[in-house]
Write a protein that holds these residues in place. Structure first.
Motif, PDB file in Angstrom:
ATOM      1  N   ARG A  36      -4.152   4.612   3.067  1.00  0.00           N
ATOM      2  CA  ARG A  36      -3.959   3.213   2.701  1.00  0.00           C
ATOM      3  C   ARG A  36      -5.239   2.421   2.951  1.00  0.00           C
ATOM      4  O   ARG A  36      -5.678   1.646   2.098  1.00  0.00           O
ATOM      5  CB  ARG A  36      -2.814   2.658   3.558  1.00  0.00           C
ATOM      6  CG  ARG A  36      -1.978   1.704   2.794  1.00  0.00           C
ATOM      7  CD  ARG A  36      -0.767   1.262   3.571  1.00  0.00           C
ATOM      8  NE  ARG A  36      -0.467  -0.059   3.054  1.00  0.00           N
ATOM      9  CZ  ARG A  36       0.716  -0.553   2.870  1.00  0.00           C
ATOM     10  NH1 ARG A  36       1.778   0.155   3.200  1.00  0.00           N
ATOM     11  NH2 ARG A  36       0.890  -1.742   2.383  1.00  0.00           N
ATOM     12  N   VAL A  73      -5.317   7.629  -7.427  1.00  0.00           N
ATOM     13  CA  VAL A  73      -4.459   6.455  -7.646  1.00  0.00           C
ATOM     14  C   VAL A  73      -4.523   6.008  -9.113  1.00  0.00           C
ATOM     15  O   VAL A  73      -3.492   5.736  -9.740  1.00  0.00           O
ATOM     16  CB  VAL A  73      -4.854   5.303  -6.693  1.00  0.00           C
ATOM     17  CG1 VAL A  73      -4.080   4.038  -7.032  1.00  0.00           C
ATOM     18  CG2 VAL A  73      -4.617   5.709  -5.242  1.00  0.00           C
ATOM     19  N   ASN A  98      -0.762   0.171  -3.795  1.00  0.00           N
ATOM     20  CA  ASN A  98      -1.913  -0.212  -4.615  1.00  0.00           C
ATOM     21  C   ASN A  98      -1.471  -1.100  -5.768  1.00  0.00           C
ATOM     22  O   ASN A  98      -2.169  -1.213  -6.782  1.00  0.00           O
ATOM     23  CB  ASN A  98      -2.626   1.036  -5.129  1.00  0.00           C
ATOM     24  CG  ASN A  98      -3.357   1.758  -4.000  1.00  0.00           C
ATOM     25  OD1 ASN A  98      -4.283   1.202  -3.415  1.00  0.00           O
ATOM     26  ND2 ASN A  98      -2.926   2.971  -3.662  1.00  0.00           N
ATOM     27  N   THR A 101       1.055   5.004  -5.153  1.00  0.00           N
ATOM     28  CA  THR A 101       0.684   3.926  -6.074  1.00  0.00           C
ATOM     29  C   THR A 101       1.314   2.607  -5.641  1.00  0.00           C
ATOM     30  O   THR A 101       0.824   1.543  -6.010  1.00  0.00           O
ATOM     31  CB  THR A 101       1.148   4.251  -7.504  1.00  0.00           C
ATOM     32  OG1 THR A 101       2.500   4.702  -7.426  1.00  0.00           O
ATOM     33  CG2 THR A 101       0.285   5.326  -8.140  1.00  0.00           C
ATOM     34  N   VAL A 141      -9.644   7.270  -5.064  1.00  0.00           N
ATOM     35  CA  VAL A 141      -9.477   6.315  -6.173  1.00  0.00           C
ATOM     36  C   VAL A 141      -9.049   7.053  -7.446  1.00  0.00           C
ATOM     37  O   VAL A 141      -8.170   6.594  -8.174  1.00  0.00           O
ATOM     38  CB  VAL A 141     -10.782   5.526  -6.396  1.00  0.00           C
ATOM     39  CG1 VAL A 141     -10.724   4.717  -7.684  1.00  0.00           C
ATOM     40  CG2 VAL A 141     -11.051   4.616  -5.200  1.00  0.00           C
ATOM     41  N   ALA A 192     -10.846  -0.878  -3.076  1.00  0.00           N
ATOM     42  CA  ALA A 192     -10.568  -2.049  -3.928  1.00  0.00           C
ATOM     43  C   ALA A 192     -11.562  -3.163  -3.606  1.00  0.00           C
ATOM     44  O   ALA A 192     -12.095  -3.818  -4.513  1.00  0.00           O
ATOM     45  CB  ALA A 192      -9.122  -2.512  -3.728  1.00  0.00           C
ATOM     46  N   CYS A 233      -7.873   3.189   0.360  1.00  0.00           N
ATOM     47  CA  CYS A 233      -7.615   2.519  -0.931  1.00  0.00           C
ATOM     48  C   CYS A 233      -7.989   1.039  -0.854  1.00  0.00           C
ATOM     49  O   CYS A 233      -8.563   0.482  -1.804  1.00  0.00           O
ATOM     50  CB  CYS A 233      -6.145   2.651  -1.320  1.00  0.00           C
ATOM     51  SG  CYS A 233      -5.685   4.339  -1.767  1.00  0.00           S
ATOM     52  N   GLU A 234      -7.664   0.408   0.270  1.00  0.00           N
ATOM     53  CA  GLU A 234      -7.970  -1.026   0.397  1.00  0.00           C
ATOM     54  C   GLU A 234      -9.480  -1.261   0.425  1.00  0.00           C
ATOM     55  O   GLU A 234      -9.997  -2.174  -0.226  1.00  0.00           O
ATOM     56  CB  GLU A 234      -7.288  -1.597   1.649  1.00  0.00           C
ATOM     57  CG  GLU A 234      -5.799  -1.843   1.397  1.00  0.00           C
ATOM     58  CD  GLU A 234      -4.954  -1.922   2.660  1.00  0.00           C
ATOM     59  OE1 GLU A 234      -5.515  -1.997   3.770  1.00  0.00           O
ATOM     60  OE2 GLU A 234      -3.709  -1.890   2.529  1.00  0.00           O
ATOM     61  N   ALA A 282      -6.471  -4.939  -6.136  1.00  0.00           N
ATOM     62  CA  ALA A 282      -5.853  -3.660  -5.758  1.00  0.00           C
ATOM     63  C   ALA A 282      -6.294  -2.613  -6.770  1.00  0.00           C
ATOM     64  O   ALA A 282      -6.747  -2.949  -7.874  1.00  0.00           O
ATOM     65  CB  ALA A 282      -4.332  -3.795  -5.764  1.00  0.00           C
ATOM     66  N   LEU A 283      -6.139  -1.336  -6.421  1.00  0.00           N
ATOM     67  CA  LEU A 283      -6.619  -0.282  -7.320  1.00  0.00           C
ATOM     68  C   LEU A 283      -5.866  -0.268  -8.646  1.00  0.00           C
ATOM     69  O   LEU A 283      -6.344   0.286  -9.637  1.00  0.00           O
ATOM     70  CB  LEU A 283      -6.534   1.078  -6.633  1.00  0.00           C
ATOM     71  CG  LEU A 283      -7.522   1.273  -5.476  1.00  0.00           C
ATOM     72  CD1 LEU A 283      -7.402   2.683  -4.893  1.00  0.00           C
ATOM     73  CD2 LEU A 283      -8.963   1.016  -5.931  1.00  0.00           C
ATOM     74  N   ARG A 284      -4.709  -0.868  -8.690  1.00  0.00           N
ATOM     75  CA  ARG A 284      -3.980  -1.008  -9.948  1.00  0.00           C
ATOM     76  C   ARG A 284      -4.849  -1.721 -11.009  1.00  0.00           C
ATOM     77  O   ARG A 284      -4.643  -1.542 -12.208  1.00  0.00           O
ATOM     78  CB  ARG A 284      -2.713  -1.813  -9.664  1.00  0.00           C
ATOM     79  CG  ARG A 284      -1.811  -1.981 -10.855  1.00  0.00           C
ATOM     80  CD  ARG A 284      -1.884  -3.377 -11.391  1.00  0.00           C
ATOM     81  NE  ARG A 284      -1.035  -3.588 -12.530  1.00  0.00           N
ATOM     82  CZ  ARG A 284       0.258  -3.860 -12.483  1.00  0.00           C
ATOM     83  NH1 ARG A 284       0.877  -3.953 -11.341  1.00  0.00           N
ATOM     84  NH2 ARG A 284       0.951  -4.074 -13.572  1.00  0.00           N
TER      85      ARG A 284
END
Ligand code: ADP
Ligand code: MG
Length: 405
Positions: A251, A293, A61, A58, A290, A258, A254-255, A265-267
Motif C-alpha cells: 500500500r 495495479v 488505489n 486495486t 505500478v 502515485a 503504491c501511494e 491514485a494509481l487508478r
C-alpha cells in the motif's frame, strides 16, 4: 475448507429435523436459537461470503473490483427482546456474547467475535437509528479467515436482521458503508468497501462491478450454471506469512508511486500511459508494483466487457494473467497458491488465480462443469507431491446478497 479459529461449540452443528426453505444452515441457526433461548426465532436473515473474480490490490488505489457472492452463507435466526440488550451465540464460537447500550459507549468494550455484532449495533446507533434489543443465533457455511469474508457476511446478516426487526429506514445502498464502519472502527480491522458491498448488494447469476473511487456499482451477468461452467474455490491452506506487514508495504509503495507520478491514485494512470509512467519511477520494484495495479484495473475492465458480451469462457486467460501479475510484479503469492494455479491449469481449467490480499487464502479456478473433479484431483496430487497440507475445495455459483429468508 478451514474451520474457525474459535472451534465448534460442544453442541456443534445440529440438524433441526426436516430441511427448511433456508436449507441446513438455517436449520442449524433455528436449532441454536431454540437451544439457547428456549423459543422459536421470529425470522431468519442470510448473507453470503464473497470471492473477488478479478481486481486485486486495486481497491485502495481507487480502482475497480469485480466480486461475486458465494452460495455459502451465514444465517442469523433472531427475535426482539425488551430493553437495550443484545445477546448472540454462534455455532462457530464457544462463548455467547451479551452487551447493553452502556457497553457501546465506545469501541473496544466488546471484543472477540462479539465485536462484529456489537460493531453493527454501534454503527447503527452512531448513524442515529434506534436499534431494538435482540436475541440472535448464528450458523454459517462460510469458512472463517480464509479470505471469503465471513466477517462481512456476519455483519451483513446481523444488520439485515436488526433493520427488519426495528423497521429501520436504511436502504441497501447505504448498508455497506455502515457495516464497513462497524469493522473498521468498532472491530478495528482495516478493510475497504468491497467486502460489505459484495455481500449486501450482489445479485444471483451476476458479479458486482464496483468503482472503488465513486462506489458506483453495476450488476454484470455472470451465469456460470447456464454456461455449463463451474467456479472452484480452492483453499490453499497456506499459513498467512507476514500478510499484514506485506500488505502495508504494498500500500505504501503504491501511494509513493502515485505521489511520484503526480496523480491522486494509481487508478489515474491509464493503461496506454503505463510505459511513460514507468520511465518516471525511481526503481524496478516500484515499476513492477505500478505495472500490476495499472494492468489489473485494465483486466477488470476487459473482464466486464467480455461478460457483457456473454463470453464467460474468454475470461479464463485474464484470470491467469492476473495471477501471473500478482506472482511476478506484485509478489504476493506463495508456493501453495502457485502450485494450485499451475495444477488447475494443467488439468484443463480455463483460468485460475489467487483471490484476496495474498500470502495464502483461496484460489479460484474457472472450469467446465465436467472438469471440476479432475481439476481438484490434479491440485490435490500436486500438493501431495510437494508435501503441502491437503487443500480444501468447494464449488460455488454467483449467489444473491443479504436477504431475509
Ligand atoms: P474472513 O473475513 O476472511 O473470513 P476475518 O479475519 O476478516 O476473515 O474474519 C473472521 C472473524 O470473523 C472470525 O475470527 C470471527 O471472529 C468472526 N466471524 C465471522 N463469522 C463468524 C461466525 N459465523 N461466528 C462467529 N464468528 C464469526
Ligand atoms: Mg474479513
Amino acid at each position: 475448507m478451514t474451520r474457525p479459529d474459535a472451534g465448534p461449540t460442544s453442541a456443534g452443528p445440529t440438524s433441526a429435523g426436516p430441511t427448511s426453505a433456508g436449507g441446513p444452515v438455517a436449520d442449524r441457526a433455528t436449532a441454536g436459537f431454540r437451544q439457547r433461548y428456549g423459543e422459536q426465532p421470529v425470522g431468519h436473515w442470510a448473507a453470503p461470503g464473497r470471492a473477488n473474480l478479478i481486481g486485486e490490490h486495486t481497491d485502495y488505489n481507487d480502482g475497480f473490483v469485480l466480486p461475486f457472492a458465494l452460495s455459502l452463507r451465514t444465517v442469523v435466526a433472531a427475535a426482539g427482546q425488551p430493553g437495550e440488550v443484545w445477546t448472540a451465540c454462534s455455532e462457530l464460537a464457544r462463548e455467547p456474547v451479551e452487551f447493553t447500550a452502556d457497553d457501546l459507549a465506545e469501541p473496544g468494550r466488546v471484543t472477540g467475535w462479539g465485536a462484529y455484532v456489537a460493531g453493527v449495533v454501534w454503527a447503527l446507533r452512531e448513524a442515529g437509528h434506534t436499534v431494538p434489543g435482540a436475541r440472535l443465533a448464528i450458523a454459517s457455511d462460510v469458512p472463517l479467515g480464509s479470505g471469503l469474508s465471513s466477517s462481512a457476511a456476519l455483519e451483513a446478516a446481523v444488520l439485515a436482521a436488526l433493520v427488519d426487526l426495528g423497521g429501520l429506514d436504511l436502504p441497501a445502498a447505504q448498508q455497506p458503508r455502515l457495516a464497513q464502519r462497524a469493522e473498521n472502527e468498532y472491530v478495528g480491522a482495516p478493510t475497504g468497501i468491497m467486502d460489505q458491498s459484495a455481500v449486501i448488494r450482489c445479485r444471483e447469476g451476476h458479479a458486482l462491478f464496483l468503482d472503488c473511487r465513486t462506489e458506483a456499482v453495476e450488476h454484470i451477468p455472470f451465469d456460470l450454471d447456464a454456461a455449463g461452467l463451474a467456479m472452484l474455490v480452492i483453499d490453499s491452506r497456506a499459513p498467512h506469512r507476514h500478510a499484514d506487514g506485506e500488505y502495508a508495504a504494498r500500500r505504501a509503495s503504491c501511494e509513493q508511486a502515485a505521489r511520484a507520478l503526480g496523480v491522486p491514485a494509481l487508478r489515474d494512470v491509464p493503461a496506454d500511459g503505463l510505459a511513460d509512467a514507468l520511465t518516471r519511477l525511481p526503481d524496478d520494484e516500484t515499476r513492477r508494483r505500478v505495472r500490476h495495479v495499472v494492468t489489473e484495473d485494465q483486466r477488470v475492465l476487459d473482464t466486464v466487457a467480455l461478460l457483457r458480451a456473454g463470453r464467460i469462457r474468454d475470461v479464463g486467460p485474464l484470470l491467469t494473467a492476473s495471477h501471473d501479475s500478482m506472482r511476478d510484479d506484485f509478489e504476493i503469492t506463495v508456493p501453495e497458491v502457485d502450485t494450485a494455479v499451475r495444477a488447475a491449469l494443467s488439468a484443463g481449467a480455463l483460468g485460475a488465480r489467487m483471490t484476496g490480499g495474498g500470502f495464502g487464502g483461496c484460489v479460484l479456478a474457472l472450469v467446465e462443469a465436467a472438469s471440476a473433479d479432475p481439476v481438484v484431483a490434479a491440485v490435490t496430487s500436486a500438493y501431495a507431491e510437494r508435501g503441502f497440507t491437503a487443500p480444501g475445495h468447494v464449488t460455488v455459483l454467483p449467489a444473491p446478497g443479504a436477504t431475509r429468508l
